[in-house]
Design a protein around this motif. Structure first.
Motif: not given
Lengths: 436, 223
Positions: A73, A77-81, A166-167, B26, B166
């Motif tokens: 996580f 950026k509050s993003l799951e990877i 980053t991407y 993702g 979120q």
């Protein structure tokens, strides 16, 4: 390597797993690695051919399984990877151990896979279970010895190359110098040294100063098989750029630019997105590159930039169905393509678990199917045909009956023999050609 | 009309896909967002050109009939009211005293003020088949774009810090999200591709507003 004129293949092995996201033979073809959506890597090894079982010709069995990536996580950026393995690339073997690179969207890892068939026994300070002994009970000394044990294959992460993208990473490629490799995301390509994990060198950056001016992204990248200064990358606009790292530190200006002028008669509403290149591969010779876009596979000569030398239609009957394919998201599927060892045959996947082979010399092509129902072990694969309207013959399948949920995105070809690995969702099929 | 409907359907679909992609594991994919915005832009151009074509064919229909200037304006107003979206915000177009395409999309209440007179130039004939709609640049749009540009920067600044997904909870209010996005769309500068700062918040393709987009927003709000 004689090309297989008749494309006679049979199923020699099949396995089930999570959805397979990448397949790759190592440089000798002895090992086959698969990565899946759950972040796992499974390595298959070819059996040594034995005199007694010459007809089996070396089948593949599971050699090692390990968890390469875990979900992460990004708190900033509050993003799951996702842990899904996007690509695996092998390093050439230099000692007894095997090394491979595996990557998810953000992190590349170097894994060492090695065998252990001996273990030390006879320690003085601990017993056979590893518990410490009371020193008062030790009255003699002995030298521990190595004794044989059941073969154990262990995988250890030797390097973790993180925080450089980053991407989302779409490609990795090992350089022919075996000291460096590159990783590419949507807008940047970084060059790494295998020994250094806290730094990478940015060699391509197509991020515009103003993101609103973004018109294309990088979709795939690969190093030249022999020239360690040369690499190519493909774009979402259907173009390929060849760069020479000797020309400048930042390879924003290409050395060669490959683009085919658009055929105005084929122009349609979805023309822009189906021209996006999903995979680019150098031939083993290094003379050609092959690109895959949604409907075709193209072979380009490095010396001719204005158009490909060969174009093969993979499933042109889908051209009139692009709207439906947009609705069900299939139009975004990223198919890969592969060369055979002698660069005479190319292969790529399609829908309904079909995959296609094109013989560049004879100009013949064949459609085969990877499915349990239609291929029993050792039974020869029957060529398939899609009926494009009009009368449908007995063995043909009509376009409307195709199952678009069964797609073959990932395939691999043994470096020297006619053995192919085909990933059909969560099934791995290995086909070999018939020995006469 | 069929072409218009199809283009509208594809635009709605693209909006939905773009919203849905934010929820994906993702994070937002830059390539996918770019592709969706390309399709949206093509659909929009197709829709607009089809609309202009339909309108022009109506306008040029009866050359032989006695052209009574008193007859034409009410007929045009009627037809524009029909083709104008069932959108309460738009005032019914005033009867035009010239035989232009009034294009209802320009009377969007959310937009910066538009030029009173629309360009009278016909589009090139190559637009007659809808497939080529994406090829010819829209002269009308360019004129509008210039005027929108000043209004764009303040909107862009507001849009640069959208709250992360979120923070809104697992199921953010669709209407709220889309209205926020499309109010930006309706007012922003003409750059076509999505903006995607590293936070991967891609913005939809930015083009001057038209009433069709208002309809889209309203249609989705209804759900």
């Amino acid at each position: 390597l004689k090309c297989t004129e008749k494309y006679i293949y049979y199923l020699s092995f099949q396995s089930k797993s999570d959805i397979i996201s990448t397949v790759e033979f190592n440089h000798t073809g002895e090992l086959l690695a698969t990565g899946d959506k759950g972040g796992r890597v499974v390595i298959f090894q070819r059996e040594q051919e034995s005199k007694n079982q010459v007809h089996r010709r070396g089948e593949y069995n599971v050699y090692s399984t390990f968890q390469s990536h875990e979900p992460e996580f990004d708190y900033l950026k509050s993003l799951e990877i996702e842990e899904k393995i996007n690509k695996i690339r092998w390093l050439p073997q230099q000692n007894a151990a095997y090394f491979l690179l595996s990557t998810n969207d953000k992190t590349v890892k170097l894994w060492k896979v090695s065998e252990r068939d001996k273990r030390p026994e006879g320690y003085n300070l601990k017993d056979e279970e590893g518990r410490l002994r009371d020193p008062a009970t030790i009255t003699t000394l002995r030298v521990p010895v190595l004794r044989p044990m059941d073969l154990m294959v262990e995988a250890t992460p030797r390097r973790v190359f993180a925080n450089a993208h980053t991407y989302h990473i779409n490609s990795i490629s090992v350089n022919s110098d075996y000291e460096t490799y590159m990783s590419a995301d949507d807008l940047r390509i970084n060059l790494w040294n295998f020994e250094i994990t806290n730094q990478s060198f940015n060699i391509v950056d197509i991020k515009p100063a103003n993101m609103e001016e973004l018109t294309e992204v990088i979709t795939a990248a690969e190093f030249h098989p022999h020239h360690c200064n040369t690499f190519v990358y493909s774009s979402s606009k259907g173009t390929i750029r060849l760069c020479d790292m000797r020309a400048s530190a930042l390879c924003d200006r290409h050395t060669k630019f490959f683009e085919e002028p658009e055929d105005p008669s084929n122009r349609s509403f979805f023309s822009e997105i189906i021209s996006s290149i999903s995979d680019v591969k150098f031939s083993h010779s290094g003379r050609y590159i092959m690109t895959r876009d949604y409907l075709t596979v193209k072979v380009w000569d490095l010396n001719m930039e204005n158009r490909p030398i060969e174009t093969y239609q993979v499933h042109d009957y889908l051209r009139s169905k692009l709207c439906s394919l947009y609705e069900n998201d299939c139009i975004f599927d990223k198919f890969e393509c592969v060369w055979n060892g002698s660069d005479s045959v190319i292969m790529t996947g399609s829908y309904n678990n079909f995959f296609r082979m094109f013989d560049r010399n004879t100009k013949r092509d064949v459609t085969l199917e990877a499915s349990r129902e239609n291929s029993k072990p050792r039974a020869i694969l029957k060529p398939r045909k899609v009926c494009v309207g009009g009368k449908r013959r007995k063995d043909e399948i009509s376009v409307d009956s195709l199952d678009f949920s069964k797609k073959i995105l990932h395939t691999a070809w043994h470096p020297s023999e006619n053995i192919i690995a085909v990933a059909a969702t969560n099934n791995l099929y290995i086909f070999q050609d018939k020995v006469n | 009309m069929e072409v218009q409907k199809e283009a509208q359907r594809i635009m709605t679909l693209s909006v939905w896909k773009m919203y849905h992609s934010r929820m994906q594991r993702g994070g937002l994919r830059l390539h996918r967002s770019l592709q969706l915005s390309l399709v949206m832009r093509s659909a929009r151009e197709l829709y607009l050109s089809a609309k202009v074509e339909a309108h022009e064919s109506e306008v040029s229909l009866p050359p032989a009939l006695p052209s009574d200037p008193r007859l034409h304006p009410p007929r045009e107003a009627e037809s524009t009211a029909e083709t104008a979206t069932p959108d309460g915000e738009h005032p019914s177009p005033e009867p035009m005293d010239t035989q232009e395409a009034p294009t209802a999309e320009e009377t969007s209440a959310c937009c910066a003020p538009r030029p009173a007179k629309v360009s009278r130039k016909r589009r090139s004939s190559s637009l007659s088949d809808g497939g080529d709609a994406g090829l010819v640049p829209s002269k009308k749009a360019r004129l509008e774009e210039k005027e929108e540009e000043e209004g764009a920067s303040s909107e862009a600044a507001d849009r640069l810090q959208p709250p992360p997904a979120q923070a809104e909870g697992a199921f953010p209010n669709l209407a709220r999200v889309l209205q926020r996005r499309f109010s930006g769309l309706l007012n922003c500068s003409p750059a076509a591709p999505p903006t995607a700062p590293p936070a991967c918040e891609a913005k939809p393709a930015c083009r001057p507003a038209d009433s069709m987009l208002n309809v889209l927003v309203r249609a989705v709000v209804a759900f």
